[in-house]
Design a protein around this motif. Structure first.
Motif, PDB file in Angstrom:
ATOM      1  N   GLY A  26     -91.445 147.583  26.540  1.00 16.60           N
ATOM      2  CA  GLY A  26     -90.788 147.229  27.510  1.00 16.60           C
ATOM      3  C   GLY A  26     -90.963 145.454  28.052  1.00 16.60           C
ATOM      4  N   HIS A  27     -92.161 145.867  28.580  1.00 16.26           N
ATOM      5  CA  HIS A  27     -93.504 144.649  29.315  1.00 16.26           C
ATOM      6  C   HIS A  27     -93.774 144.154  28.565  1.00 16.26           C
ATOM      7  N   ALA A  28     -94.651 144.724  26.973  1.00 16.75           N
ATOM      8  CA  ALA A  28     -94.809 143.639  26.318  1.00 16.75           C
ATOM      9  C   ALA A  28     -93.830 142.548  25.386  1.00 16.75           C
ATOM     10  N   VAL A  29     -92.038 143.310  25.990  1.00 18.97           N
ATOM     11  CA  VAL A  29     -91.006 141.938  25.186  1.00 18.97           C
ATOM     12  C   VAL A  29     -91.394 141.053  25.800  1.00 18.97           C
ATOM     13  N   LEU A  30     -90.995 141.322  27.388  1.00 18.31           N
ATOM     14  CA  LEU A  30     -90.983 140.864  28.652  1.00 18.31           C
ATOM     15  C   LEU A  30     -91.648 139.547  28.317  1.00 18.31           C
ATOM     16  N   ARG A  31     -93.190 139.698  27.913  1.00 20.45           N
ATOM     17  CA  ARG A  31     -93.956 138.274  28.075  1.00 20.45           C
ATOM     18  C   ARG A  31     -93.394 137.329  26.789  1.00 20.45           C
ATOM     19  N   SER A  32     -92.565 137.474  25.910  1.00 26.81           N
ATOM     20  CA  SER A  32     -92.110 136.543  24.922  1.00 26.81           C
ATOM     21  C   SER A  32     -90.621 135.744  25.526  1.00 26.81           C
ATOM     22  N   ARG A  33     -90.346 136.075  27.408  1.00 30.55           N
ATOM     23  CA  ARG A  33     -89.733 135.348  27.861  1.00 30.55           C
ATOM     24  C   ARG A  33     -89.544 133.547  27.796  1.00 30.55           C
ATOM     25  N   GLU A  34     -90.772 133.322  28.426  1.00 29.59           N
ATOM     26  CA  GLU A  34     -91.319 131.673  28.667  1.00 29.59           C
ATOM     27  C   GLU A  34     -90.488 131.122  26.682  1.00 29.59           C
ATOM     28  N   ILE A  35     -91.193 131.620  25.757  1.00 33.91           N
ATOM     29  CA  ILE A  35     -90.956 131.524  24.391  1.00 33.91           C
ATOM     30  C   ILE A  35     -89.741 131.125  24.457  1.00 33.91           C
ATOM     31  N   ILE A  76     -85.114 153.346  15.880  1.00 35.52           N
ATOM     32  CA  ILE A  76     -86.441 152.416  15.420  1.00 35.52           C
ATOM     33  C   ILE A  76     -86.740 151.467  15.454  1.00 35.52           C
ATOM     34  N   GLY A  77     -88.085 150.606  14.747  1.00 32.11           N
ATOM     35  CA  GLY A  77     -88.923 148.840  15.309  1.00 32.11           C
ATOM     36  C   GLY A  77     -88.185 148.063  15.491  1.00 32.11           C
ATOM     37  N   ARG A  78     -86.743 148.022  15.375  1.00 28.07           N
ATOM     38  CA  ARG A  78     -86.222 146.710  14.395  1.00 28.07           C
ATOM     39  C   ARG A  78     -84.866 146.478  15.434  1.00 28.07           C
ATOM     40  N   TYR A  79     -85.188 145.889  16.490  1.00 26.10           N
ATOM     41  CA  TYR A  79     -83.447 145.136  17.122  1.00 26.10           C
ATOM     42  C   TYR A  79     -83.485 143.683  17.126  1.00 26.10           C
ATOM     43  N   ILE A  80     -82.449 143.413  17.577  1.00 20.93           N
ATOM     44  CA  ILE A  80     -81.490 142.234  17.570  1.00 20.93           C
ATOM     45  C   ILE A  80     -81.060 142.310  19.243  1.00 20.93           C
ATOM     46  N   LEU A  81     -81.212 141.187  20.641  1.00 21.77           N
ATOM     47  CA  LEU A  81     -81.751 141.388  21.702  1.00 21.77           C
ATOM     48  C   LEU A  81     -80.993 140.222  22.146  1.00 21.77           C
ATOM     49  N   VAL A  82     -80.055 140.170  23.184  1.00 24.77           N
ATOM     50  CA  VAL A  82     -79.273 139.665  23.624  1.00 24.77           C
ATOM     51  C   VAL A  82     -80.512 138.411  25.076  1.00 24.77           C
ATOM     52  N   PRO A  83     -79.989 137.827  25.289  1.00 22.60           N
ATOM     53  CA  PRO A  83     -81.555 137.493  26.029  1.00 22.60           C
ATOM     54  C   PRO A  83     -81.814 138.009  27.805  1.00 22.60           C
ATOM     55  N   GLU A  84     -80.167 138.150  28.114  1.00 21.77           N
ATOM     56  CA  GLU A  84     -80.242 139.884  29.695  1.00 21.77           C
ATOM     57  C   GLU A  84     -80.819 140.318  29.788  1.00 21.77           C
ATOM     58  N   TYR A  93     -84.784 140.245  29.055  1.00 22.93           N
ATOM     59  CA  TYR A  93     -84.902 140.176  30.208  1.00 22.93           C
ATOM     60  C   TYR A  93     -84.831 140.348  31.410  1.00 22.93           C
ATOM     61  N   GLN A  94     -83.830 140.427  32.033  1.00 22.02           N
ATOM     62  CA  GLN A  94     -83.224 140.768  33.537  1.00 22.02           C
ATOM     63  C   GLN A  94     -83.582 142.501  33.411  1.00 22.02           C
ATOM     64  N   SER A  95     -83.153 143.115  32.309  1.00 24.80           N
ATOM     65  CA  SER A  95     -82.539 144.919  32.173  1.00 24.80           C
ATOM     66  C   SER A  95     -84.472 144.682  32.142  1.00 24.80           C
ATOM     67  N   ILE A  96     -85.413 144.137  31.834  1.00 24.61           N
ATOM     68  CA  ILE A  96     -86.894 145.070  31.597  1.00 24.61           C
ATOM     69  C   ILE A  96     -87.563 145.163  33.286  1.00 24.61           C
ATOM     70  N   GLU A  97     -86.610 143.583  33.474  1.00 29.83           N
ATOM     71  CA  GLU A  97     -87.831 142.948  35.346  1.00 29.83           C
ATOM     72  C   GLU A  97     -86.919 144.417  36.097  1.00 29.83           C
ATOM     73  N   LEU A 127     -88.714 150.072  26.811  1.00 26.08           N
ATOM     74  CA  LEU A 127     -87.808 149.066  26.312  1.00 26.08           C
ATOM     75  C   LEU A 127     -86.585 149.887  26.357  1.00 26.08           C
ATOM     76  N   THR A 128     -86.095 150.987  25.832  1.00 27.05           N
ATOM     77  CA  THR A 128     -85.314 152.033  25.739  1.00 27.05           C
ATOM     78  C   THR A 128     -84.445 151.556  27.152  1.00 27.05           C
ATOM     79  N   ASP A 129     -85.143 152.314  28.450  1.00 25.55           N
ATOM     80  CA  ASP A 129     -85.378 152.218  29.626  1.00 25.55           C
ATOM     81  C   ASP A 129     -84.018 150.690  30.030  1.00 25.55           C
ATOM     82  N   ALA A 130     -84.914 149.836  29.693  1.00 17.07           N
ATOM     83  CA  ALA A 130     -84.452 148.152  30.087  1.00 17.07           C
ATOM     84  C   ALA A 130     -82.434 148.374  28.957  1.00 17.07           C
ATOM     85  N   LEU A 131     -82.578 148.895  28.149  1.00 18.93           N
ATOM     86  CA  LEU A 131     -81.380 148.712  26.642  1.00 18.93           C
ATOM     87  C   LEU A 131     -80.080 149.654  27.565  1.00 18.93           C
ATOM     88  N   LYS A 132     -80.783 150.438  27.534  1.00 21.47           N
ATOM     89  CA  LYS A 132     -79.606 151.455  28.962  1.00 21.47           C
ATOM     90  C   LYS A 132     -79.151 150.647  30.082  1.00 21.47           C
TER      91      LYS A 132
END
Ligand code: UTP
Length: 294
Positions: free
Chosen positions: A112-121, A210-218, A220-224, A236-241
């Protein structure tokens, strides 16, 4: 109309402890399946699904990934001079295929933390996430299958796979109801809940993420918003929840075969199957295996 998915994020900053000592000084994502590094299979899947903007989340000791997708002038010069056109084409293709950006995760604090790093880009648009140690062999690229669902519903989609009970505790598992889509009820699900690494008795189903996802930008708030979970990592599963409270999430039991190439046995299986399918190697490799008489 849902927004078009233009970018794919490749988290590649994990420590790869299941593959030590090979991953001590070399990224897991660069381990070769036959002759191509794992991450290139994922990148090619993204390209074949219509995505050319790649964002790799890297960490310490991962510079080989950047070099792999860069131009290697010296190598190209030598291959050119020696007239090795096929090899030249092979090494060039890699750097020409994509538009690539890198972002760093300083500490491996979880997927989850790794995915959050992509937010700016990535910005405020839907995006794909590809875990390149999940290598998928399929007729229609797995990511394309998920994108078709996203394009229709405009929501997040996770790839699902049926997993035997004795292995289910290694995965994020969904509680989900089947959805009738295009007359078929057996592949698409609407996710009701999900649990990261449940005990076999507590697993809500046999459908693992498994390791493929399409995610809406919201997302990022959930990961935070989520606290570190299993193993002290931001999952990431906790953020999806968390996202599920306000947004629908679909699960798609994709068509194809997935190999867990981040695990030694899974990697060996993938190597054998991919080698057997190769035009240049398949026949002689098959004969070799037959002669082993095991
Ligand atoms: P894994 O669960 O496979 O973890 O991560 P890992 O650290 O790579 O490998 P093991 O389990 O120790 O052997 C799934 C994906 O998430 C990335 C990994 O690089 C891999 O692609 N990841 C994981 C990160 O980018 N950062 C993290 O903090 C954790």
């Amino acid at each position: 109309m849902s927004k078009k998915v233009r970018k794919a994020v490749f988290p590649a900053a994990g420590l790869g402890t299941r593959f030590l000592p090979a991953t001590k000084a070399q990224p897991k994502e660069m381990l070769p399946l036959v002759d191509k590094p794992l991450i290139q299979y994922g990148v090619e899947e993204a390209i074949q699904s219509g995505i050319k903007n790649i964002v790799v989340v890297t960490g310490r000791g991962k510079s080989a990934i950047e070099d792999h997708f860069d131009v290697n002038f010296e190598l190209e010069y030598i291959l050119q001079a020696k007239g090795k056109k096929d090899l030249l084409q092979l090494v060039r293709e890699v750097s020409e295929m994509i538009d690539i950006a890198y972002v760093r995760q300083k500490e491996a604090l979880g997927l989850g933390h790794a995915v959050l790093r992509s937010r700016e880009i990535v910005g405020h648009e839907p995006f794909a996430v590809v875990l390149s140690d999940d290598v998928i062999d399929s007729e229609v690229p797995c990511l394309r299958q998920l994108l078709d669902i996203h394009d229709f519903f405009g929501a997040s989609v996770v790839a699902l796979m049926e997993v035997p009970k004795e292995q289910i505790s290694a995965y994020g598992v969904v509680d989900a109801e089947p959805v009738d889509h295009n007359g078929a009820k057996n592949r698409l699900y609407r996710v009701r809940n999900m649990v990261e690494k449940p005990n076999a008795e507590d697993a809500p189903s046999n459908l693992a993420i498994i390791g493929r996802y399409i995610l809406v930008p919201e997302i990022y708030q959930s990961i935070e918003a989520v606290e570190p979970g299993a193993g002290g990592e931001i999952q990431l599963t906790d953020a999806l929840k968390h996202l599920l409270r306000n947004r629908p999430i679909y699960g798609y039991r994709f068509e194809g075969k997935r190999f867990d190439a981040g695990d030694k046995l899974g990697f060996l299986k993938a190597t054998v199957e991919f080698a057997l399918r190769r035009k240049d190697l398949g026949d002689s490799f098959r004969e070799y295996l037959r002669n082993l008489k095991i």
